[in-house]
Write a protein that holds these residues in place. Structure first.
Motif, PDB file in Angstrom:
ATOM      1  N   ILE A 115       0.933  13.051  -0.476  1.00  0.00           N
ATOM      2  CA  ILE A 115      -0.360  12.532  -0.014  1.00  0.00           C
ATOM      3  C   ILE A 115      -0.964  11.421  -0.868  1.00  0.00           C
ATOM      4  CG2 ILE A 115      -0.867  14.665   1.210  1.00  0.00           C
ATOM      5  CD1 ILE A 115      -2.912  15.327  -0.979  1.00  0.00           C
ATOM      6  N   TYR A 116      -0.488  11.268  -2.098  1.00  0.00           N
ATOM      7  CA  TYR A 116      -1.003  10.183  -2.936  1.00  0.00           C
ATOM      8  C   TYR A 116       0.080   9.161  -3.266  1.00  0.00           C
ATOM      9  CZ  TYR A 116      -4.920  13.348  -3.304  1.00  0.00           C
ATOM     10  OH  TYR A 116      -5.966  14.178  -3.000  1.00  0.00           O
ATOM     11  N   ASN A 117       1.084   9.100  -2.412  1.00  0.00           N
ATOM     12  CA  ASN A 117       2.205   8.202  -2.654  1.00  0.00           C
ATOM     13  C   ASN A 117       2.332   7.195  -1.503  1.00  0.00           C
ATOM     14  OD1 ASN A 117       4.596   6.958  -3.261  1.00  0.00           O
ATOM     15  ND2 ASN A 117       5.707   8.845  -3.709  1.00  0.00           N
ATOM     16  N   PRO A 118       1.617   6.070  -1.568  1.00  0.00           N
ATOM     17  CA  PRO A 118       1.649   5.109  -0.464  1.00  0.00           C
ATOM     18  C   PRO A 118       3.032   4.521  -0.199  1.00  0.00           C
ATOM     19  CG  PRO A 118       0.292   4.281  -2.277  1.00  0.00           C
ATOM     20  CD  PRO A 118       0.730   5.664  -2.645  1.00  0.00           C
ATOM     21  N   SER A 119       3.940   4.621  -1.157  1.00  0.00           N
ATOM     22  CA  SER A 119       5.280   4.072  -0.932  1.00  0.00           C
ATOM     23  C   SER A 119       6.040   4.859   0.133  1.00  0.00           C
ATOM     24  CB  SER A 119       6.086   4.044  -2.231  1.00  0.00           C
ATOM     25  OG  SER A 119       6.464   5.356  -2.633  1.00  0.00           O
ATOM     26  N   TYR A 120       5.528   6.028   0.522  1.00  0.00           N
ATOM     27  CA  TYR A 120       6.145   6.850   1.567  1.00  0.00           C
ATOM     28  C   TYR A 120       5.576   6.574   2.963  1.00  0.00           C
ATOM     29  CZ  TYR A 120       8.629  10.023  -1.643  1.00  0.00           C
ATOM     30  OH  TYR A 120       9.488  10.577  -2.566  1.00  0.00           O
ATOM     31  N   TYR A 121       4.608   5.681   3.090  1.00  0.00           N
ATOM     32  CA  TYR A 121       3.901   5.507   4.364  1.00  0.00           C
ATOM     33  C   TYR A 121       3.878   4.047   4.816  1.00  0.00           C
ATOM     34  CZ  TYR A 121       2.280  10.219   3.595  1.00  0.00           C
ATOM     35  OH  TYR A 121       2.246  11.569   3.393  1.00  0.00           O
ATOM     36  N   SER A 122       3.967   3.879   6.131  1.00  0.00           N
ATOM     37  CA  SER A 122       3.749   2.547   6.697  1.00  0.00           C
ATOM     38  C   SER A 122       2.278   2.367   7.049  1.00  0.00           C
ATOM     39  CB  SER A 122       4.627   2.318   7.923  1.00  0.00           C
ATOM     40  OG  SER A 122       4.296   3.228   8.942  1.00  0.00           O
ATOM     41  N   ASP A 123       1.574   3.468   7.304  1.00  0.00           N
ATOM     42  CA  ASP A 123       0.122   3.499   7.477  1.00  0.00           C
ATOM     43  C   ASP A 123      -0.352   4.891   7.086  1.00  0.00           C
ATOM     44  OD1 ASP A 123       0.229   5.260   9.755  1.00  0.00           O
ATOM     45  OD2 ASP A 123       0.561   3.543  11.059  1.00  0.00           O
ATOM     46  N   THR A 124      -1.623   5.182   7.243  1.00  0.00           N
ATOM     47  CA  THR A 124      -2.177   6.448   6.769  1.00  0.00           C
ATOM     48  C   THR A 124      -1.491   7.676   7.352  1.00  0.00           C
ATOM     49  OG1 THR A 124      -4.321   5.398   6.442  1.00  0.00           O
ATOM     50  CG2 THR A 124      -4.319   7.789   6.573  1.00  0.00           C
ATOM     51  N   PHE A 125      -1.071   7.615   8.598  1.00  0.00           N
ATOM     52  CA  PHE A 125      -0.561   8.807   9.266  1.00  0.00           C
ATOM     53  C   PHE A 125       0.943   8.787   9.538  1.00  0.00           C
ATOM     54  CE2 PHE A 125      -5.040   8.448  10.414  1.00  0.00           C
ATOM     55  CZ  PHE A 125      -5.490   9.673   9.957  1.00  0.00           C
ATOM     56  N   HIS A 126       1.605   7.682   9.300  1.00  0.00           N
ATOM     57  CA  HIS A 126       3.022   7.565   9.665  1.00  0.00           C
ATOM     58  C   HIS A 126       3.877   7.232   8.447  1.00  0.00           C
ATOM     59  CE1 HIS A 126       0.803   6.748  13.413  1.00  0.00           C
ATOM     60  NE2 HIS A 126       1.721   7.578  13.893  1.00  0.00           N
ATOM     61  N   MET A 127       4.828   8.118   8.185  1.00  0.00           N
ATOM     62  CA  MET A 127       5.747   7.877   7.082  1.00  0.00           C
ATOM     63  C   MET A 127       6.694   6.746   7.433  1.00  0.00           C
ATOM     64  SD  MET A 127       6.864  11.588   5.780  1.00  0.00           S
ATOM     65  CE  MET A 127       5.776  12.505   4.742  1.00  0.00           C
ATOM     66  N   ASN A 128       7.076   5.999   6.419  1.00  0.00           N
ATOM     67  CA  ASN A 128       8.113   4.996   6.602  1.00  0.00           C
ATOM     68  C   ASN A 128       9.472   5.682   6.413  1.00  0.00           C
ATOM     69  OD1 ASN A 128       8.461   5.248   3.804  1.00  0.00           O
ATOM     70  ND2 ASN A 128       7.269   3.402   3.361  1.00  0.00           N
ATOM     71  N   SER A 129      10.538   4.933   6.439  1.00  0.00           N
ATOM     72  CA  SER A 129      11.873   5.500   6.344  1.00  0.00           C
ATOM     73  C   SER A 129      12.068   6.283   5.042  1.00  0.00           C
ATOM     74  CB  SER A 129      12.911   4.383   6.457  1.00  0.00           C
ATOM     75  OG  SER A 129      14.208   4.912   6.468  1.00  0.00           O
ATOM     76  N   LYS A 130      11.579   5.743   3.934  1.00  0.00           N
ATOM     77  CA  LYS A 130      11.706   6.410   2.634  1.00  0.00           C
ATOM     78  C   LYS A 130      10.986   7.766   2.644  1.00  0.00           C
ATOM     79  CE  LYS A 130      10.423   5.742  -2.221  1.00  0.00           C
ATOM     80  NZ  LYS A 130       9.751   4.819  -3.169  1.00  0.00           N
ATOM     81  N   GLY A 131       9.756   7.786   3.135  1.00  0.00           N
ATOM     82  CA  GLY A 131       8.989   9.035   3.193  1.00  0.00           C
ATOM     83  C   GLY A 131       9.599  10.038   4.160  1.00  0.00           C
ATOM     84  N   ALA A 132      10.051   9.546   5.317  1.00  0.00           N
ATOM     85  CA  ALA A 132      10.665  10.430   6.310  1.00  0.00           C
ATOM     86  C   ALA A 132      11.932  11.069   5.767  1.00  0.00           C
ATOM     87  CB  ALA A 132      10.954   9.658   7.593  1.00  0.00           C
ATOM     88  N   ASP A 133      12.715  10.302   5.036  1.00  0.00           N
ATOM     89  CA  ASP A 133      13.932  10.857   4.432  1.00  0.00           C
ATOM     90  C   ASP A 133      13.585  11.950   3.419  1.00  0.00           C
ATOM     91  OD1 ASP A 133      15.567   9.194   5.926  1.00  0.00           O
ATOM     92  OD2 ASP A 133      15.876   7.748   4.298  1.00  0.00           O
ATOM     93  N   ALA A 134      12.617  11.679   2.556  1.00  0.00           N
ATOM     94  CA  ALA A 134      12.219  12.658   1.530  1.00  0.00           C
ATOM     95  C   ALA A 134      11.655  13.921   2.179  1.00  0.00           C
ATOM     96  CB  ALA A 134      11.189  12.034   0.581  1.00  0.00           C
ATOM     97  N   TYR A 135      10.780  13.747   3.160  1.00  0.00           N
ATOM     98  CA  TYR A 135      10.173  14.905   3.833  1.00  0.00           C
ATOM     99  C   TYR A 135      11.216  15.686   4.624  1.00  0.00           C
ATOM    100  CZ  TYR A 135       7.300  17.717   6.913  1.00  0.00           C
ATOM    101  OH  TYR A 135       6.762  18.771   7.616  1.00  0.00           O
ATOM    102  N   SER A 136      12.115  15.002   5.289  1.00  0.00           N
ATOM    103  CA  SER A 136      13.150  15.676   6.085  1.00  0.00           C
ATOM    104  C   SER A 136      14.021  16.583   5.224  1.00  0.00           C
ATOM    105  CB  SER A 136      14.024  14.651   6.811  1.00  0.00           C
ATOM    106  OG  SER A 136      13.260  13.957   7.763  1.00  0.00           O
ATOM    107  N   LYS A 137      14.336  16.144   4.020  1.00  0.00           N
ATOM    108  CA  LYS A 137      15.136  16.975   3.117  1.00  0.00           C
ATOM    109  C   LYS A 137      14.390  18.255   2.753  1.00  0.00           C
ATOM    110  CE  LYS A 137      17.750  13.152   1.234  1.00  0.00           C
ATOM    111  NZ  LYS A 137      17.817  12.130   0.198  1.00  0.00           N
ATOM    112  N   ILE A 138      13.109  18.128   2.479  1.00  0.00           N
ATOM    113  CA  ILE A 138      12.302  19.287   2.079  1.00  0.00           C
ATOM    114  C   ILE A 138      12.114  20.247   3.256  1.00  0.00           C
ATOM    115  CG2 ILE A 138       9.969  19.998   1.379  1.00  0.00           C
ATOM    116  CD1 ILE A 138       9.935  17.415  -0.353  1.00  0.00           C
TER     117      ILE A 138
END
Length: 154
Positions: A115-138
């Motif tokens: 939630i405090y890592n903007p490098s994971y998001y393309s906007d406030t509510f949508h993860m970018n590819s990097k964030g989606a990959d990290a979240y998908s693993k978890i």
């Protein structure tokens, strides 16, 4: 004969580009977002009106759950993270449904890893590819562990 297309009039400008564009390679339903959120990180509080669910949508949501349960298919709810601190009350009605039906919920809405890592998001509510990959693993590992712990074979 009257057309039923009228209901899509306000959506046509959003639908047409996807219909007319060159098809992307098959991504198995995943369309990655790119870019990094540049704005401020905000916290969001929800008003009771914002928590309301349209009655017809809720009715059909419950019908879908009933149908899934009638076929003994396991159900798991997930709440993915969003940038900044968000009010879980937005999901209260759905969480109440999960509780009443003993549906497990994996809630990452305010997961501090995200939630405090903007490098994971393309906007406030949508993860970018990097964030989606990290979240998908978890979330994938959590669901897999849950299924094993509860002897659920798919």
């Amino acid at each position: 004969m009257l057309s039923n297309a009228y209901q899509y009039n306000s959506s046509i400008l959003r639908i047409l580009p996807n219909m007319l564009s060159v098809r992307r390679p098959n991504l198995d339903g995943y369309a990655p977002l790119f870019g990094v959120h540049k704005g401020p990180i905000k916290s969001y509080k929800i008003t009771p009106q914002e928590c309301e669910i349209e009655p017809l949508k809720y009715k059909y949501f419950i019908k879908v759950l009933d149908e899934i349960e009638a076929h003994n298919i396991p159900i798991i709810f997930t709440i993915s993270p969003a940038l900044g601190n968000h009010d879980i009350n937005y999901y209260k009605k759905l969480l109440d449904v999960a509780k009443s039906r003993n549906i497990p919920v994996f809630n990452h809405l305010n997961d501090t890893l995200f939630i405090y890592n903007p490098s994971y998001y393309s906007d406030t509510f949508h993860m970018n590819s990097k964030g989606a990959d990290a979240y998908s693993k978890i979330i994938g590992k959590e669901i897999s562990n849950y299924l094993k712990e509860n002897n659920i074979n798919l």
